[in-house]
Design a protein around this motif. Structure first.
Motif, PDB file in Angstrom:
ATOM      1  N   ASN A 175       0.816  -1.220   0.000  1.00  0.00           N
ATOM      2  CA  ASN A 175       0.000   0.000   0.000  1.00  0.00           C
ATOM      3  C   ASN A 175       0.851   1.273   0.000  1.00  0.00           C
ATOM      4  OD1 ASN A 175      -1.888  -2.142   0.845  1.00  0.00           O
ATOM      5  ND2 ASN A 175      -3.324  -0.471   1.123  1.00  0.00           N
ATOM      6  N   GLY A 176       1.926   1.266  -0.765  1.00  0.00           N
ATOM      7  CA  GLY A 176       2.760   2.448  -0.898  1.00  0.00           C
ATOM      8  C   GLY A 176       3.852   2.591   0.137  1.00  0.00           C
ATOM      9  N   PHE A 177       3.936   1.655   1.085  1.00  0.00           N
ATOM     10  CA  PHE A 177       4.970   1.681   2.115  1.00  0.00           C
ATOM     11  C   PHE A 177       5.933   0.512   1.889  1.00  0.00           C
ATOM     12  CE2 PHE A 177       1.360   3.858   3.922  1.00  0.00           C
ATOM     13  CZ  PHE A 177       1.909   4.923   4.625  1.00  0.00           C
ATOM     14  N   GLN A 178       7.209   0.775   2.044  1.00  0.00           N
ATOM     15  CA  GLN A 178       8.205  -0.277   1.927  1.00  0.00           C
ATOM     16  C   GLN A 178       8.513  -0.813   3.316  1.00  0.00           C
ATOM     17  OE1 GLN A 178      11.469   1.625  -0.076  1.00  0.00           O
ATOM     18  NE2 GLN A 178      10.480   1.557  -2.082  1.00  0.00           N
ATOM     19  N   VAL A 179       8.213  -2.094   3.524  1.00  0.00           N
ATOM     20  CA  VAL A 179       8.401  -2.702   4.833  1.00  0.00           C
ATOM     21  C   VAL A 179       9.265  -3.944   4.701  1.00  0.00           C
ATOM     22  CG1 VAL A 179       6.213  -1.815   5.704  1.00  0.00           C
ATOM     23  CG2 VAL A 179       6.276  -4.065   4.623  1.00  0.00           C
ATOM     24  N   LEU A 180       9.739  -4.444   5.823  1.00  0.00           N
ATOM     25  CA  LEU A 180      10.564  -5.639   5.828  1.00  0.00           C
ATOM     26  C   LEU A 180       9.707  -6.877   5.556  1.00  0.00           C
ATOM     27  CD1 LEU A 180      12.782  -4.880   8.959  1.00  0.00           C
ATOM     28  CD2 LEU A 180      13.234  -4.350   6.564  1.00  0.00           C
ATOM     29  N   HIS A 181      10.359  -7.930   5.087  1.00  0.00           N
ATOM     30  CA  HIS A 181       9.650  -9.169   4.766  1.00  0.00           C
ATOM     31  C   HIS A 181       8.855  -9.677   5.969  1.00  0.00           C
ATOM     32  CE1 HIS A 181       9.222 -13.554   4.188  1.00  0.00           C
ATOM     33  NE2 HIS A 181       9.139 -13.249   2.912  1.00  0.00           N
ATOM     34  N   SER A 182       9.453  -9.581   7.162  1.00  0.00           N
ATOM     35  CA  SER A 182       8.799 -10.082   8.369  1.00  0.00           C
ATOM     36  C   SER A 182       7.602  -9.237   8.786  1.00  0.00           C
ATOM     37  CB  SER A 182       9.808 -10.140   9.524  1.00  0.00           C
ATOM     38  OG  SER A 182      10.334  -8.852   9.788  1.00  0.00           O
ATOM     39  N   GLN A 183       7.452  -8.037   8.192  1.00  0.00           N
ATOM     40  CA  GLN A 183       6.362  -7.142   8.584  1.00  0.00           C
ATOM     41  C   GLN A 183       5.197  -7.153   7.591  1.00  0.00           C
ATOM     42  OE1 GLN A 183       8.770  -3.612   8.544  1.00  0.00           O
ATOM     43  NE2 GLN A 183       9.137  -3.644  10.755  1.00  0.00           N
ATOM     44  N   VAL A 184       5.379  -7.826   6.460  1.00  0.00           N
ATOM     45  CA  VAL A 184       4.381  -7.772   5.386  1.00  0.00           C
ATOM     46  C   VAL A 184       3.013  -8.253   5.858  1.00  0.00           C
ATOM     47  CG1 VAL A 184       3.709  -8.750   3.160  1.00  0.00           C
ATOM     48  CG2 VAL A 184       6.045  -7.944   3.508  1.00  0.00           C
ATOM     49  N   THR A 185       2.960  -9.419   6.493  1.00  0.00           N
ATOM     50  CA  THR A 185       1.676  -9.988   6.930  1.00  0.00           C
ATOM     51  C   THR A 185       0.953  -9.056   7.882  1.00  0.00           C
ATOM     52  OG1 THR A 185       2.544 -12.240   6.684  1.00  0.00           O
ATOM     53  CG2 THR A 185       0.581 -11.958   8.050  1.00  0.00           C
ATOM     54  N   GLN A 186       1.682  -8.498   8.827  1.00  0.00           N
ATOM     55  CA  GLN A 186       1.070  -7.595   9.806  1.00  0.00           C
ATOM     56  C   GLN A 186       0.534  -6.336   9.145  1.00  0.00           C
ATOM     57  OE1 GLN A 186       3.738  -6.087  12.803  1.00  0.00           O
ATOM     58  NE2 GLN A 186       2.109  -5.211  14.040  1.00  0.00           N
ATOM     59  N   VAL A 187       1.331  -5.744   8.245  1.00  0.00           N
ATOM     60  CA  VAL A 187       0.903  -4.502   7.588  1.00  0.00           C
ATOM     61  C   VAL A 187      -0.323  -4.754   6.711  1.00  0.00           C
ATOM     62  CG1 VAL A 187       1.574  -2.702   5.954  1.00  0.00           C
ATOM     63  CG2 VAL A 187       3.210  -3.504   7.666  1.00  0.00           C
ATOM     64  N   LYS A 188      -0.327  -5.874   5.978  1.00  0.00           N
ATOM     65  CA  LYS A 188      -1.494  -6.198   5.158  1.00  0.00           C
ATOM     66  C   LYS A 188      -2.740  -6.363   6.023  1.00  0.00           C
ATOM     67  CE  LYS A 188       0.714  -8.417   1.160  1.00  0.00           C
ATOM     68  NZ  LYS A 188       0.871  -9.692   0.400  1.00  0.00           N
ATOM     69  N   ALA A 189      -2.588  -7.022   7.168  1.00  0.00           N
ATOM     70  CA  ALA A 189      -3.726  -7.234   8.074  1.00  0.00           C
ATOM     71  C   ALA A 189      -4.265  -5.902   8.602  1.00  0.00           C
ATOM     72  CB  ALA A 189      -3.300  -8.133   9.232  1.00  0.00           C
ATOM     73  N   ILE A 190      -3.369  -4.965   8.880  1.00  0.00           N
ATOM     74  CA  ILE A 190      -3.791  -3.651   9.383  1.00  0.00           C
ATOM     75  C   ILE A 190      -4.615  -2.925   8.321  1.00  0.00           C
ATOM     76  CG2 ILE A 190      -2.987  -1.367  10.083  1.00  0.00           C
ATOM     77  CD1 ILE A 190      -0.551  -2.745  11.352  1.00  0.00           C
ATOM     78  N   PHE A 191      -4.154  -2.956   7.070  1.00  0.00           N
ATOM     79  CA  PHE A 191      -4.883  -2.272   5.992  1.00  0.00           C
ATOM     80  C   PHE A 191      -6.217  -2.966   5.695  1.00  0.00           C
ATOM     81  CE2 PHE A 191      -0.880  -0.103   4.931  1.00  0.00           C
ATOM     82  CZ  PHE A 191      -1.376   1.161   4.667  1.00  0.00           C
ATOM     83  N   GLU A 192      -6.251  -4.291   5.815  1.00  0.00           N
ATOM     84  CA  GLU A 192      -7.511  -5.003   5.583  1.00  0.00           C
ATOM     85  C   GLU A 192      -8.545  -4.650   6.647  1.00  0.00           C
ATOM     86  OE1 GLU A 192      -6.531  -9.112   5.431  1.00  0.00           O
ATOM     87  OE2 GLU A 192      -5.527  -8.995   3.477  1.00  0.00           O
ATOM     88  N   LYS A 193      -8.096  -4.508   7.882  1.00  0.00           N
ATOM     89  CA  LYS A 193      -9.021  -4.196   8.975  1.00  0.00           C
ATOM     90  C   LYS A 193      -9.358  -2.709   9.027  1.00  0.00           C
ATOM     91  CE  LYS A 193      -9.780  -5.313  13.841  1.00  0.00           C
ATOM     92  NZ  LYS A 193      -9.216  -5.976  15.052  1.00  0.00           N
ATOM     93  N   HIS A 194      -8.420  -1.879   8.562  1.00  0.00           N
ATOM     94  CA  HIS A 194      -8.634  -0.426   8.598  1.00  0.00           C
ATOM     95  C   HIS A 194      -8.266   0.160   7.229  1.00  0.00           C
ATOM     96  CE1 HIS A 194      -8.952  -0.836  12.968  1.00  0.00           C
ATOM     97  NE2 HIS A 194      -7.839  -1.554  12.918  1.00  0.00           N
ATOM     98  N   PRO A 195      -9.121  -0.018   6.241  1.00  0.00           N
ATOM     99  CA  PRO A 195      -8.805   0.422   4.868  1.00  0.00           C
ATOM    100  C   PRO A 195      -8.617   1.924   4.722  1.00  0.00           C
ATOM    101  CG  PRO A 195     -11.103  -0.272   5.060  1.00  0.00           C
ATOM    102  CD  PRO A 195     -10.432  -0.689   6.325  1.00  0.00           C
ATOM    103  N   ASP A 196      -9.151   2.708   5.667  1.00  0.00           N
ATOM    104  CA  ASP A 196      -9.007   4.165   5.590  1.00  0.00           C
ATOM    105  C   ASP A 196      -7.794   4.652   6.376  1.00  0.00           C
ATOM    106  OD1 ASP A 196      -9.949   3.558   8.117  1.00  0.00           O
ATOM    107  OD2 ASP A 196     -11.233   5.343   8.251  1.00  0.00           O
ATOM    108  N   LEU A 197      -6.892   3.763   6.734  1.00  0.00           N
ATOM    109  CA  LEU A 197      -5.743   4.095   7.575  1.00  0.00           C
ATOM    110  C   LEU A 197      -4.973   5.311   7.067  1.00  0.00           C
ATOM    111  CD1 LEU A 197      -3.829   3.275   9.945  1.00  0.00           C
ATOM    112  CD2 LEU A 197      -2.578   1.883   8.282  1.00  0.00           C
ATOM    113  N   THR A 198      -4.733   5.367   5.762  1.00  0.00           N
ATOM    114  CA  THR A 198      -3.893   6.435   5.198  1.00  0.00           C
ATOM    115  C   THR A 198      -4.654   7.337   4.232  1.00  0.00           C
ATOM    116  OG1 THR A 198      -3.152   4.921   3.454  1.00  0.00           O
ATOM    117  CG2 THR A 198      -1.791   5.073   5.439  1.00  0.00           C
ATOM    118  N   SER A 199      -5.967   7.399   4.354  1.00  0.00           N
ATOM    119  CA  SER A 199      -6.762   8.207   3.421  1.00  0.00           C
ATOM    120  C   SER A 199      -6.427   9.691   3.526  1.00  0.00           C
ATOM    121  CB  SER A 199      -8.255   7.987   3.671  1.00  0.00           C
ATOM    122  OG  SER A 199      -8.605   8.337   5.004  1.00  0.00           O
ATOM    123  N   ASN A 200      -5.905  10.137   4.677  1.00  0.00           N
ATOM    124  CA  ASN A 200      -5.524  11.543   4.857  1.00  0.00           C
ATOM    125  C   ASN A 200      -4.012  11.737   4.893  1.00  0.00           C
ATOM    126  OD1 ASN A 200      -8.256  12.392   5.111  1.00  0.00           O
ATOM    127  ND2 ASN A 200      -8.261  11.740   7.255  1.00  0.00           N
TER     128      ASN A 200
END
Length: 309
Positions: A175-200
């Motif tokens: 979603n436009g952020f470069q993260v470490l391999h170990s963080q991918v699953t967590q970051v994807k889960a955050i965006f799935e649960k909160h799709p408006d996280l970075t709308s602003n």
């Protein structure tokens, strides 16, 4: 004059504030494997990253055909927690045309200078450690050497590079952020649960964006700790970080609610503990006084018995 280093490791403390005033900073050269090596630090204009490179000083004056195969690593030391140190490693050829190799985004200046980050010490020093293993020297103009190195070393180099390649050394975009391999699953889960996280969230600089995401992940990690592992001070620091993230444009009402609840619980918990400690102190004092009265009564009873006899 270069320092002779028997061990293949050398340290360099960068004066961060001098670094900010300079286009390039160089470490003192050291001699390893018969070659002079030094570190180069800089930050490109318009970026938010500290760049670190290893340079073979001697190669600039050598014939074009000479190459040196090197295994090396560069570490930015975290003085408060060794596990948080930033380390990169590589195996690659150095030659006259490419006398230096490194990483343009070794660490973001945001993470480097964050309060209590552990990277800045001694009034603004950044400790860097380089380890250099000069493995091979060949003359590419000599066909026999090229054939020998290709036949005997090619498989070894490629397989070793695969083994050394750390998945967390590779940035993966989510979603436009470069993260470490170990963080991918967590970051994807955050965006799935909160799709408006970075709308602003409107920042465009990739390094700054990444730094904010790392800060968010650290904040979530803190809030996931057991209550007994957190103090009011920890939660106040988390509150400040959350405020910074919200100001940057993250929609974090869900995290604000969780933090406020945690802070209220922790304050109530600490208040209860202090109250119980006061009660225990009072009861200990009362018990001490009671024990004193008991000893007085025993003494008086003893005297009375003596006189009655």
């Amino acid at each position: 004059m270069a320092n002779q280093v028997d061990y293949k490791k050398f340290c360099w403390e960068i004066d961060y504030f001098s670094f900010l005033r300079s286009k390039l900073c160089y470490s003192d050269p050291v001699v390893i494997g018969g070659f002079k090596w030094r570190l180069i630090a800089f930050s490109k204009k318009g970026t938010d990253s500290l760049s670190l490179y290893l340079e073979a000083v001697d190669l600039k004056a050598l014939p074009s055909g000479l190459r040196r195969f090197v295994e090396y690593s560069i570490t930015i030391v975290n003085q408060t927690c060794e596990e948080l140190s930033v380390r990169r490693e590589r195996r690659i050829w150095f030659d006259k045309n490419t006398p230096n190799w490194g990483w343009p985004d070794m660490i973001s200046l945001f993470n480097l200078t964050a309060p209590n980050s552990g990277f800045l010490v001694n009034g603004g020093g950044v400790m860097v450690i380089a380890e250099v293993e000069a493995l091979e020297v060949i003359d590419t103009l000599n066909p026999s050497q090229v054939a020998e190195i290709s036949e005997d070393r090619a498989h070894d180099y490629s397989s070793s590079s695969d083994e050394l390649q750390n998945k967390d050394d590779v940035a993966i975009e989510v979603n436009g952020f470069q993260v470490l391999h170990s963080q991918v699953t967590q970051v994807k889960a955050i965006f799935e649960k909160h799709p408006d996280l970075t709308s602003n969230f409107s920042l465009k600089n990739q390094q700054i964006k990444n730094a904010y995401m790392y800060a968010l992940l650290d904040l979530i990690k803190t809030l996931c700790k057991a209550p007994k592992e957190l103090t009011v001070e920890d939660l106040n620091k988390a509150d400040n970080m959350l405020s910074d993230l919200i100001k940057a444009g993250f929609n974090l009402d869900w995290l604000r609610q969780k933090l406020d609840q945690g802070l209220d619980k922790q304050i109530a918990y600490d208040t209860r503990i202090r109250e119980l400690e006061k009660q225990v102190k009072k009861r200990k004092l009362a018990l001490t006084e009671l024990e004193g009265d008991l000893e007085k009564e025993k003494a008086a009873a003893s005297v009375a018995t003596i006189f009655s006899d």
